[in-house]
Design a protein around this motif. Structure first.
Motif, PDB file in Angstrom:
ATOM      1  N   MET A   1       0.836  -1.174   0.000  1.00  0.00           N
ATOM      2  CA  MET A   1       0.000   0.000   0.000  1.00  0.00           C
ATOM      3  C   MET A   1       0.883   1.241   0.000  1.00  0.00           C
ATOM      4  O   MET A   1       1.889   1.299   0.692  1.00  0.00           O
ATOM      5  CB  MET A   1      -0.896  -0.006   1.237  1.00  0.00           C
ATOM      6  N   ALA A   2       0.506   2.217  -0.769  1.00  0.00           N
ATOM      7  CA  ALA A   2       1.285   3.443  -0.859  1.00  0.00           C
ATOM      8  C   ALA A   2       1.133   4.253   0.422  1.00  0.00           C
ATOM      9  O   ALA A   2       0.072   4.285   1.029  1.00  0.00           O
ATOM     10  CB  ALA A   2       0.811   4.269  -2.056  1.00  0.00           C
ATOM     11  N   ARG A   3       2.217   4.894   0.836  1.00  0.00           N
ATOM     12  CA  ARG A   3       2.173   5.721   2.040  1.00  0.00           C
ATOM     13  C   ARG A   3       1.834   7.146   1.633  1.00  0.00           C
ATOM     14  O   ARG A   3       2.701   7.896   1.202  1.00  0.00           O
ATOM     15  CB  ARG A   3       3.503   5.674   2.768  1.00  0.00           C
ATOM     16  N   ARG A   4       0.538   7.480   1.744  1.00  0.00           N
ATOM     17  CA  ARG A   4       0.114   8.845   1.445  1.00  0.00           C
ATOM     18  C   ARG A   4      -1.059   9.229   2.320  1.00  0.00           C
ATOM     19  O   ARG A   4      -1.827   8.380   2.737  1.00  0.00           O
ATOM     20  CB  ARG A   4      -0.224   9.014  -0.020  1.00  0.00           C
TER      21      ARG A   4
ATOM     22  N   GLU B   1      -4.652  10.501   3.103  1.00  0.00           N
ATOM     23  CA  GLU B   1      -5.888  10.429   2.346  1.00  0.00           C
ATOM     24  C   GLU B   1      -6.646  11.748   2.330  1.00  0.00           C
ATOM     25  O   GLU B   1      -7.628  11.887   1.616  1.00  0.00           O
ATOM     26  CB  GLU B   1      -6.770   9.313   2.912  1.00  0.00           C
ATOM     27  N   ILE B   2      -6.181  12.741   3.085  1.00  0.00           N
ATOM     28  CA  ILE B   2      -6.822  14.056   3.093  1.00  0.00           C
ATOM     29  C   ILE B   2      -6.109  15.012   2.136  1.00  0.00           C
ATOM     30  O   ILE B   2      -6.705  15.560   1.215  1.00  0.00           O
ATOM     31  CB  ILE B   2      -6.836  14.649   4.519  1.00  0.00           C
ATOM     32  N   CYS B   3      -4.797  15.207   2.338  1.00  0.00           N
ATOM     33  CA  CYS B   3      -4.063  16.189   1.530  1.00  0.00           C
ATOM     34  C   CYS B   3      -3.244  15.553   0.416  1.00  0.00           C
ATOM     35  O   CYS B   3      -2.756  16.252  -0.464  1.00  0.00           O
ATOM     36  CB  CYS B   3      -3.160  17.030   2.427  1.00  0.00           C
ATOM     37  N   GLY B   4      -3.037  14.239   0.449  1.00  0.00           N
ATOM     38  CA  GLY B   4      -2.268  13.574  -0.596  1.00  0.00           C
ATOM     39  C   GLY B   4      -0.770  13.628  -0.414  1.00  0.00           C
ATOM     40  O   GLY B   4      -0.018  13.273  -1.323  1.00  0.00           O
ATOM     41  N   LYS B   5      -0.318  14.051   0.773  1.00  0.00           N
ATOM     42  CA  LYS B   5       1.123  14.114   1.022  1.00  0.00           C
ATOM     43  C   LYS B   5       1.724  12.717   0.897  1.00  0.00           C
ATOM     44  O   LYS B   5       1.177  11.751   1.399  1.00  0.00           O
ATOM     45  CB  LYS B   5       1.383  14.663   2.423  1.00  0.00           C
ATOM     46  N   THR B   6       2.862  12.616   0.214  1.00  0.00           N
ATOM     47  CA  THR B   6       3.482  11.322  -0.032  1.00  0.00           C
ATOM     48  C   THR B   6       4.985  11.430   0.187  1.00  0.00           C
ATOM     49  O   THR B   6       5.483  12.474   0.619  1.00  0.00           O
ATOM     50  CB  THR B   6       3.158  10.839  -1.459  1.00  0.00           C
TER      51      THR B   6
ATOM     52  N   ASN C   1       4.601  11.698   8.252  1.00  0.00           N
ATOM     53  CA  ASN C   1       4.232  11.117   9.545  1.00  0.00           C
ATOM     54  C   ASN C   1       2.743  10.776   9.494  1.00  0.00           C
ATOM     55  O   ASN C   1       1.885  11.608   9.754  1.00  0.00           O
ATOM     56  CB  ASN C   1       4.530  12.116  10.662  1.00  0.00           C
ATOM     57  N   LEU C   2       2.447   9.530   9.128  1.00  0.00           N
ATOM     58  CA  LEU C   2       1.066   9.098   8.962  1.00  0.00           C
ATOM     59  C   LEU C   2       0.586   8.338  10.182  1.00  0.00           C
ATOM     60  O   LEU C   2       1.339   7.578  10.786  1.00  0.00           O
ATOM     61  CB  LEU C   2       0.937   8.192   7.726  1.00  0.00           C
ATOM     62  N   GLN C   3      -0.670   8.559  10.527  1.00  0.00           N
ATOM     63  CA  GLN C   3      -1.314   7.860  11.629  1.00  0.00           C
ATOM     64  C   GLN C   3      -2.589   7.217  11.112  1.00  0.00           C
ATOM     65  O   GLN C   3      -3.284   7.815  10.285  1.00  0.00           O
ATOM     66  CB  GLN C   3      -1.672   8.844  12.756  1.00  0.00           C
TER      67      GLN C   3
ATOM     68  N   ARG D   1      -5.613   6.654   6.752  1.00  0.00           N
ATOM     69  CA  ARG D   1      -4.257   7.125   7.043  1.00  0.00           C
ATOM     70  C   ARG D   1      -4.224   8.630   6.829  1.00  0.00           C
ATOM     71  O   ARG D   1      -4.528   9.112   5.738  1.00  0.00           O
ATOM     72  CB  ARG D   1      -3.242   6.479   6.111  1.00  0.00           C
ATOM     73  N   VAL D   2      -3.828   9.351   7.875  1.00  0.00           N
ATOM     74  CA  VAL D   2      -3.829  10.812   7.838  1.00  0.00           C
ATOM     75  C   VAL D   2      -2.502  11.311   8.374  1.00  0.00           C
ATOM     76  O   VAL D   2      -1.969  10.775   9.344  1.00  0.00           O
ATOM     77  CB  VAL D   2      -4.984  11.370   8.701  1.00  0.00           C
ATOM     78  N   CYS D   3      -1.943  12.345   7.740  1.00  0.00           N
ATOM     79  CA  CYS D   3      -0.704  12.931   8.242  1.00  0.00           C
ATOM     80  C   CYS D   3      -1.005  13.775   9.481  1.00  0.00           C
ATOM     81  O   CYS D   3      -2.129  14.243   9.686  1.00  0.00           O
ATOM     82  CB  CYS D   3      -0.005  13.759   7.172  1.00  0.00           C
ATOM     83  N   THR D   4      -0.003  13.968  10.311  1.00  0.00           N
ATOM     84  CA  THR D   4      -0.200  14.674  11.570  1.00  0.00           C
ATOM     85  C   THR D   4      -0.516  16.157  11.354  1.00  0.00           C
ATOM     86  O   THR D   4      -1.158  16.772  12.193  1.00  0.00           O
ATOM     87  CB  THR D   4       1.038  14.536  12.464  1.00  0.00           C
ATOM     88  N   ARG D   5      -0.112  16.712  10.244  1.00  0.00           N
ATOM     89  CA  ARG D   5      -0.434  18.110   9.968  1.00  0.00           C
ATOM     90  C   ARG D   5      -1.940  18.292   9.757  1.00  0.00           C
ATOM     91  O   ARG D   5      -2.532  19.256  10.242  1.00  0.00           O
ATOM     92  CB  ARG D   5       0.328  18.600   8.732  1.00  0.00           C
TER      93      ARG D   5
END
Length: 63
Positions: A1-4, A6-11, A32-34, A48-52
């Motif tokens: 699975m790609a690490r990105r 799901e809100i902003c698309g940061k990869t 930094n995904l949670q 999966r959402v980044c901390t930002r």
């Protein structure tokens, strides 16, 4: 699975690491995904959402 996010698309970002002796090697920066339970389309779902995005309030957490 790609690490990105799901809100902003940061990869993953790519670049070079530069040592003191100027040896250049390739490296990556991972976001930094949670995995959190969030409300998506009115229903709780694990995403999966980044901390930002979490910190800025772009995600409504499911309790």
């Amino acid at each position: 699975m790609a690490r990105r996010c799901e809100i902003c698309g940061k990869t993953i970002a790519f670049g070079i690491q530069l040592s003191h002796s100027h040896i250049r090697t390739k490296r990556t920066w991972a976001p930094n995904l949670q995995r959190v339970r969030a409300i998506v389309d009115g229903r709780p779902k694990r995403i999966r959402v980044c901390t930002r995005c979490l910190k800025s309030g772009k995600v409504q957490r499911a309790i």
